[in-house]
Write an enzyme that holds these catalytic residues in place. Structure first.
Site, short mmCIF file in Angstrom:
data_model
loop_
_atom_site.label_atom_id
_atom_site.label_comp_id
_atom_site.label_asym_id
_atom_site.label_seq_id
_atom_site.Cartn_x
_atom_site.Cartn_y
_atom_site.Cartn_z
N HIS A 219 36.98 32.68 36.68
CA HIS A 219 36.76 31.28 37.08
C HIS A 219 36.16 30.47 35.94
O HIS A 219 35.94 30.99 34.84
CB HIS A 219 35.86 31.21 38.32
CG HIS A 219 34.50 31.85 38.14
ND1 HIS A 219 33.54 31.36 37.28
CD2 HIS A 219 33.94 32.92 38.75
CE1 HIS A 219 32.45 32.10 37.35
NE2 HIS A 219 32.66 33.08 38.23
N CYS B 129 31.62 38.48 37.34
CA CYS B 129 32.93 37.86 37.11
C CYS B 129 33.19 37.69 35.61
O CYS B 129 32.35 37.97 34.77
CB CYS B 129 33.00 36.50 37.80
SG CYS B 129 32.80 36.58 39.60
#
Length: 491
Positions: free
Chosen positions: A163, A171
């Site tokens: 992202h 992430c």
């Protein structure tokens, strides 16, 4: 009914029509994944519908690729890089662009459990349903962790993304500008008919230098396993078919000639009988022999063991770290002189929390050198360090037999055709002999020192396995749900 060919026509050139079709496709994926689409105004979602920048479109054309050709993504923690590959008109994947990763969290090694802040490592498939146009982090796609291999080992975790926003809790975080490009490239590949694109996540580039430097890491058996998939892609430049059985990954399995049905794989069950195309098996074995020989040579010469630093949370690409006051790259490659003049590819938000410094001043130059093409080794005067490159010529008839061209490979001799023989269900990985370690004195760490340092803050290995064992490894590249099923709401 919307067919694959419909997306290539001129009817999608109009911005309004295109936005409506894109919105319908994304809404179909979200609906099938259980999301509430009533509150989603996808038709007006400028971020999700943003065209690919003209400069990137020109790069695609210059590399003999189509805008809507299939794509593939590779992630590397140590180098803090995300690579986007696209299939060119010859049918092979070629590197389109490398994006510096703004932030990743955790340590080198796979994700084990919910809350460990680990970014996943392994092979994952991204379907339209995993694309999130309403992300809190600008745009994102879900990596699909845990895959069947992870589940077979009891690993847990959820919502592991690639992202924007340059902020990570397990992430791979890019800048908003970068994820905008990557998201758009994935969207266009779906419109070209690709049912899912593969993401390959690695701790580092699987070179002999890195394998030698991390030889004492308890994750090495897992890394050797996923390196097989890395090697399959390197020698064929095709997306490897990925299956799993007996809690391991299996790459490019095919149906044996003497079997009437295709083998059925289950991550927790015994491996079925399968075979690997001889040209692929031979080329991969050839590359692996060359890599293993180079790794053993580097170990024998005393290449420095990478110090484990589990107290450091992740890494950041040197380009971004150079723009922040007193920032560190953490577990990623250290800052090098002159990098400050390189323009950051995107906006670094003010809330970014870079990794804390990862080295003592006396050790900084050691790791900076060890991460380069000339690894640091303990040598006597006059000793030269051999190149770590294993590239050279490779099989010439692969294109004819399996439809894949290319010239990447190694200079090692070819393996017998028996390497591609049918693999019996009871077959087990062949253990590899440990290379002898010859380490001289300072400033290089000895294996004993590295072992003591690692034991001071142990991390759980991916799976109790004998060190150095050759394994095989992940989720099938052909998802159970078809492209038509995912996009059924758009028909």
């Amino acid at each position: 009914m919307i067919y694959r060919s419909d997306f290539r026509g001129s009817d999608l050139r109009g911005p309004l029509v295109r936005a409506l079709v894109i919105s319908a496709v994304l809404a179909a994926g979200l609906a099938l994944s259980g999301c509430n689409t009533d509150e989603m105004s996808l038709a007006s979602n400028a971020k999700a519908n943003k065209p690919i920048p003209e400069k990137l479109v020109a790069e695609i054309a210059a590399k003999d690729m189509d805008l809507q050709s299939p794509m593939l993504v590779r992630l590397f923690k140590q180098e803090a890089e995300l690579e986007v590959w696209k299939q060119n008109r010859s049918g092979q994947f070629a590197l389109l662009k490398t994006y510096p990763i703004c932030r990743w969290s955790g340590d080198l090694g796979p994700k084990i459990k919910e809350g460990d802040r680990q970014a996943p490592e392994g092979f994952y498939n991204i379907t339209p349903a995993q694309m999130n146009p309403q992300s809190s982090y600008y745009l994102s796609f879900n990596m699909g962790y845990p895959n069947a291999f992870d589940k077979s080992l009891g690993r847990t975790g959820s919502q592991l993304m690639v992202h924007g926003d340059c902020s990570s809790r397990g992430c791979y975080a890019m800048t908003d500008e970068q994820i905008s490009d990557i998201y758009a490239l994935g969207r266009e590949s779906f419109f070209g008919g690709q049912r899912s694109f593969q993401v390959q996540a690695y701790p580092f580039k699987m070179t002999p230098v890195n394998m030698a430097r991390h030889r004492n890491n308890p994750n090495m058996p897992f890394w050797k396993m996923i390196k097989q998939g890395y090697d399959h892609f390197e020698v064929t430049k095709q997306e490897p078919k990925v299956e799993f059985c007996e809690n391991k990954y299996v790459f490019d399995p095919a149906q044996p000639a003497n079997m009437s049905r295709a083998p059925v794989f289950n991550a927790s069950a015994k491996c079925p009988a399968y075979t690997v195309t001889p040209e692929i098996a031979d080329a991969v074995a050839q590359k692996q022999r060359a890599d293993d020989a180079k790794t053993a040579e580097l170990v024998a010469k005393g290449v420095a063991i990478a110090a484990r630093r589990p107290d450091i949370d992740g890494g950041m690409n040197r380009i971004f770290a150079s723009k922040l006051p007193e920032a560190s790259t953490g577990l990623s490659d250290p800052i090098v002189p002159g990098i400050e003049s390189v323009r950051a590819p995107g906006t670094i938000p003010p809330h970014v929390n870079p990794p804390k410094p990862n080295l003592e001043p006396s050790s900084a130059s050691l790791l900076a050198s060890a991460s380069s093409e000339e690894p640091v080794v303990a040598v006597t005067p006059g000793t030269k360090v051999a190149s770590a490159s294993s590239e050279g010529g490779f099989f010439s008839n692969l294109a004819k037999k399996v439809g894949i061209g290319g010239s990447s490979g190694t200079t090692a001799s070819a393996t017998p055709a028996s390497t591609a023989a049918t693999i019996a269900a009871k077959s087990k990985p062949t253990p590899a002999a440990k290379p002898a370690v010859s380490v001289a004195a300072k400033p290089v760490l000895t294996p004993a020192d590295a072992t003591k340092q690692a034991s001071a803050a142990p991390r759980p290995p991916s799976k109790p396995t004998e060190q150095g064992a050759l394994l095989s490894g992940a989720a099938s590249v052909v998802p159970a749900n078809s492209f038509d099923t995912r996009f059924s709401a758009a028909k």
